[in-house]
Motif scaffolding. Structure first.
Motif, PDB file in Angstrom:
ATOM      1  N   ILE A   3       0.851  -1.184   0.000  1.00 26.92           N
ATOM      2  CA  ILE A   3       0.000   0.000   0.000  1.00 26.92           C
ATOM      3  C   ILE A   3       0.891   1.239   0.000  1.00 26.92           C
ATOM      4  O   ILE A   3       1.840   1.332   0.775  1.00 26.92           O
ATOM      5  CB  ILE A   3      -0.912   0.016   1.234  1.00 26.92           C
ATOM      6  N   ASP A   4       0.570   2.187  -0.851  1.00 24.67           N
ATOM      7  CA  ASP A   4       1.292   3.449  -0.903  1.00 24.67           C
ATOM      8  C   ASP A   4       0.755   4.356   0.199  1.00 24.67           C
ATOM      9  O   ASP A   4      -0.299   4.962   0.056  1.00 24.67           O
ATOM     10  CB  ASP A   4       1.123   4.107  -2.275  1.00 24.67           C
ATOM     11  N   ARG A   5       1.466   4.426   1.296  1.00 19.75           N
ATOM     12  CA  ARG A   5       0.999   5.236   2.419  1.00 19.75           C
ATOM     13  C   ARG A   5       1.155   6.735   2.157  1.00 19.75           C
ATOM     14  O   ARG A   5       0.730   7.551   2.977  1.00 19.75           O
ATOM     15  CB  ARG A   5       1.707   4.796   3.691  1.00 19.75           C
ATOM     16  N   ASN A   6       1.754   7.085   1.034  1.00 23.61           N
ATOM     17  CA  ASN A   6       1.826   8.496   0.634  1.00 23.61           C
ATOM     18  C   ASN A   6       0.665   8.902  -0.266  1.00 23.61           C
ATOM     19  O   ASN A   6       0.579  10.055  -0.667  1.00 23.61           O
ATOM     20  CB  ASN A   6       3.144   8.782  -0.078  1.00 23.61           C
ATOM     21  N   MET A   7      -0.215   7.942  -0.589  1.00 19.12           N
ATOM     22  CA  MET A   7      -1.347   8.285  -1.445  1.00 19.12           C
ATOM     23  C   MET A   7      -2.214   9.335  -0.756  1.00 19.12           C
ATOM     24  O   MET A   7      -2.247   9.433   0.471  1.00 19.12           O
ATOM     25  CB  MET A   7      -2.177   7.050  -1.784  1.00 19.12           C
ATOM     26  N   ARG A   8      -2.885  10.107  -1.575  1.00 16.85           N
ATOM     27  CA  ARG A   8      -3.786  11.136  -1.054  1.00 16.85           C
ATOM     28  C   ARG A   8      -5.085  10.472  -0.601  1.00 16.85           C
ATOM     29  O   ARG A   8      -5.684   9.704  -1.342  1.00 16.85           O
ATOM     30  CB  ARG A   8      -4.049  12.186  -2.110  1.00 16.85           C
ATOM     31  N   VAL A   9      -5.500  10.795   0.618  1.00 16.52           N
ATOM     32  CA  VAL A   9      -6.741  10.273   1.180  1.00 16.52           C
ATOM     33  C   VAL A   9      -7.670  11.455   1.449  1.00 16.52           C
ATOM     34  O   VAL A   9      -7.285  12.403   2.133  1.00 16.52           O
ATOM     35  CB  VAL A   9      -6.486   9.497   2.493  1.00 16.52           C
ATOM     36  N   LEU A  10      -8.874  11.388   0.890  1.00 14.43           N
ATOM     37  CA  LEU A  10      -9.879  12.422   1.121  1.00 14.43           C
ATOM     38  C   LEU A  10     -10.885  11.896   2.137  1.00 14.43           C
ATOM     39  O   LEU A  10     -11.485  10.836   1.939  1.00 14.43           O
ATOM     40  CB  LEU A  10     -10.596  12.779  -0.185  1.00 14.43           C
ATOM     41  N   ILE A  11     -11.050  12.626   3.234  1.00 12.74           N
ATOM     42  CA  ILE A  11     -12.003  12.270   4.284  1.00 12.74           C
ATOM     43  C   ILE A  11     -13.139  13.283   4.223  1.00 12.74           C
ATOM     44  O   ILE A  11     -12.926  14.476   4.425  1.00 12.74           O
ATOM     45  CB  ILE A  11     -11.330  12.258   5.669  1.00 12.74           C
ATOM     46  N   VAL A  12     -14.338  12.774   3.923  1.00 16.05           N
ATOM     47  CA  VAL A  12     -15.506  13.644   3.756  1.00 16.05           C
ATOM     48  C   VAL A  12     -16.512  13.304   4.848  1.00 16.05           C
ATOM     49  O   VAL A  12     -17.124  12.232   4.838  1.00 16.05           O
ATOM     50  CB  VAL A  12     -16.148  13.463   2.361  1.00 16.05           C
ATOM     51  N   ARG A  27      -3.112   7.610  10.354  1.00 18.15           N
ATOM     52  CA  ARG A  27      -1.763   8.090  10.681  1.00 18.15           C
ATOM     53  C   ARG A  27      -1.007   7.047  11.514  1.00 18.15           C
ATOM     54  O   ARG A  27       0.205   6.884  11.362  1.00 18.15           O
ATOM     55  CB  ARG A  27      -1.877   9.422  11.423  1.00 18.15           C
ATOM     56  N   ALA A  28      -1.728   6.308  12.348  1.00 18.53           N
ATOM     57  CA  ALA A  28      -1.111   5.296  13.209  1.00 18.53           C
ATOM     58  C   ALA A  28      -0.465   4.169  12.412  1.00 18.53           C
ATOM     59  O   ALA A  28       0.416   3.485  12.928  1.00 18.53           O
ATOM     60  CB  ALA A  28      -2.147   4.723  14.176  1.00 18.53           C
ATOM     61  N   VAL A  29      -0.891   3.975  11.162  1.00 23.36           N
ATOM     62  CA  VAL A  29      -0.265   2.937  10.321  1.00 23.36           C
ATOM     63  C   VAL A  29       0.499   3.547   9.149  1.00 23.36           C
ATOM     64  O   VAL A  29       0.759   2.890   8.151  1.00 23.36           O
ATOM     65  CB  VAL A  29      -1.297   1.888   9.827  1.00 23.36           C
ATOM     66  N   GLY A  30       0.857   4.829   9.274  1.00 27.30           N
ATOM     67  CA  GLY A  30       1.798   5.414   8.333  1.00 27.30           C
ATOM     68  C   GLY A  30       1.251   6.298   7.239  1.00 27.30           C
ATOM     69  O   GLY A  30       2.022   6.856   6.461  1.00 27.30           O
ATOM     70  N   PHE A  31      -0.069   6.489   7.159  1.00 29.12           N
ATOM     71  CA  PHE A  31      -0.610   7.398   6.148  1.00 29.12           C
ATOM     72  C   PHE A  31      -0.369   8.837   6.595  1.00 29.12           C
ATOM     73  O   PHE A  31      -0.405   9.149   7.778  1.00 29.12           O
ATOM     74  CB  PHE A  31      -2.111   7.155   5.953  1.00 29.12           C
ATOM     75  N   ARG A  32      -0.100   9.706   5.643  1.00 32.37           N
ATOM     76  CA  ARG A  32       0.258  11.084   6.003  1.00 32.37           C
ATOM     77  C   ARG A  32      -0.416  12.162   5.141  1.00 32.37           C
ATOM     78  O   ARG A  32      -0.396  13.318   5.499  1.00 32.37           O
ATOM     79  CB  ARG A  32       1.779  11.287   5.868  1.00 32.37           C
ATOM     80  N   ASN A  33      -0.984  11.793   4.021  1.00 28.10           N
ATOM     81  CA  ASN A  33      -1.429  12.781   3.045  1.00 28.10           C
ATOM     82  C   ASN A  33      -2.953  12.877   3.025  1.00 28.10           C
ATOM     83  O   ASN A  33      -3.620  12.203   2.247  1.00 28.10           O
ATOM     84  CB  ASN A  33      -0.881  12.393   1.672  1.00 28.10           C
ATOM     85  N   PHE A  34      -3.508  13.731   3.894  1.00 27.74           N
ATOM     86  CA  PHE A  34      -4.955  13.845   4.055  1.00 27.74           C
ATOM     87  C   PHE A  34      -5.479  15.177   3.546  1.00 27.74           C
ATOM     88  O   PHE A  34      -4.829  16.205   3.708  1.00 27.74           O
ATOM     89  CB  PHE A  34      -5.349  13.726   5.532  1.00 27.74           C
ATOM     90  N   GLN A  35      -6.656  15.116   2.992  1.00 23.78           N
ATOM     91  CA  GLN A  35      -7.435  16.305   2.676  1.00 23.78           C
ATOM     92  C   GLN A  35      -8.815  16.069   3.267  1.00 23.78           C
ATOM     93  O   GLN A  35      -9.224  14.921   3.471  1.00 23.78           O
ATOM     94  CB  GLN A  35      -7.532  16.524   1.161  1.00 23.78           C
ATOM     95  N   TYR A  36      -9.544  17.158   3.515  1.00 22.73           N
ATOM     96  CA  TYR A  36     -10.822  17.047   4.207  1.00 22.73           C
ATOM     97  C   TYR A  36     -11.885  17.876   3.505  1.00 22.73           C
ATOM     98  O   TYR A  36     -11.587  18.909   2.906  1.00 22.73           O
ATOM     99  CB  TYR A  36     -10.689  17.557   5.651  1.00 22.73           C
ATOM    100  N   ALA A  37     -13.138  17.409   3.636  1.00 19.50           N
ATOM    101  CA  ALA A  37     -14.287  18.170   3.164  1.00 19.50           C
ATOM    102  C   ALA A  37     -15.444  17.921   4.123  1.00 19.50           C
ATOM    103  O   ALA A  37     -15.571  16.833   4.687  1.00 19.50           O
ATOM    104  CB  ALA A  37     -14.664  17.758   1.741  1.00 19.50           C
TER     105      ALA A  37
END
Length: 131
Positions: A3-12, A27-37
């Motif tokens: 899994i690419d933990r640098n992928m962009r994740v959008l949380i709506v 974030r606890a498993v290494g994801f870092r790139n978040f956007q929000y709506a």
């Protein structure tokens, strides 16, 4: 493929605490790139305006302006977003709602309240890797 933990994740989600909780879980498993709506309309605008594509969308159902199902319908109708994995994270637990979301093209479905392990399992299933 990992899994690419640098992928962009959008949380709506219209609830700021839920947006923060989901990003903390990831974030606890290494994801870092978040956007929000805060609603589906803003989520679609974020998807369309950003030059980089998103690798995952976490989407609430019950939101003002445009709900999650409406956003999902719009995503699946747009070739650019049609294949983006979407996990609906919602309090809508009735089987009719789950079926409706599946028929609309949701990738997976999580009912609130949930545990971090449930989120990890769903993401791992989508990407073929255990988190």
């Amino acid at each position: 493929m990992p899994i690419d933990r640098n992928m962009r994740v959008l949380i709506v989600d219209d609830n700021q605490a839920m947006r923060r909780m989901l990003s903390d879980i990831l974030r606890a498993v290494g994801f870092r790139n978040f956007q929000y709506a805060e609603d589906g309309r803003l989520g679609l605008a974020k998807l369309a305006s950003d030059k980089e594509d998103y690798g995952l969308v976490l989407l609430d159902w019950d939101m003002p302006v445009m709900n999650g199902l409406q956003m999902l319908e719009a995503m699946r109708a747009n070739p650019r977003f049609a294949e983006v994995p979407v996990i609906m994270v919602t309090a809508e637990a009735f089987s009719e709602k789950v079926v409706q979301a599946m028929q609309t093209g949701v990738t997976d479905y999580v009912v609130k309240p949930y545990t971090p392990a449930t989120i990890y399992k769903k993401i791992g299933h989508i990407f073929g890797e255990k988190l």
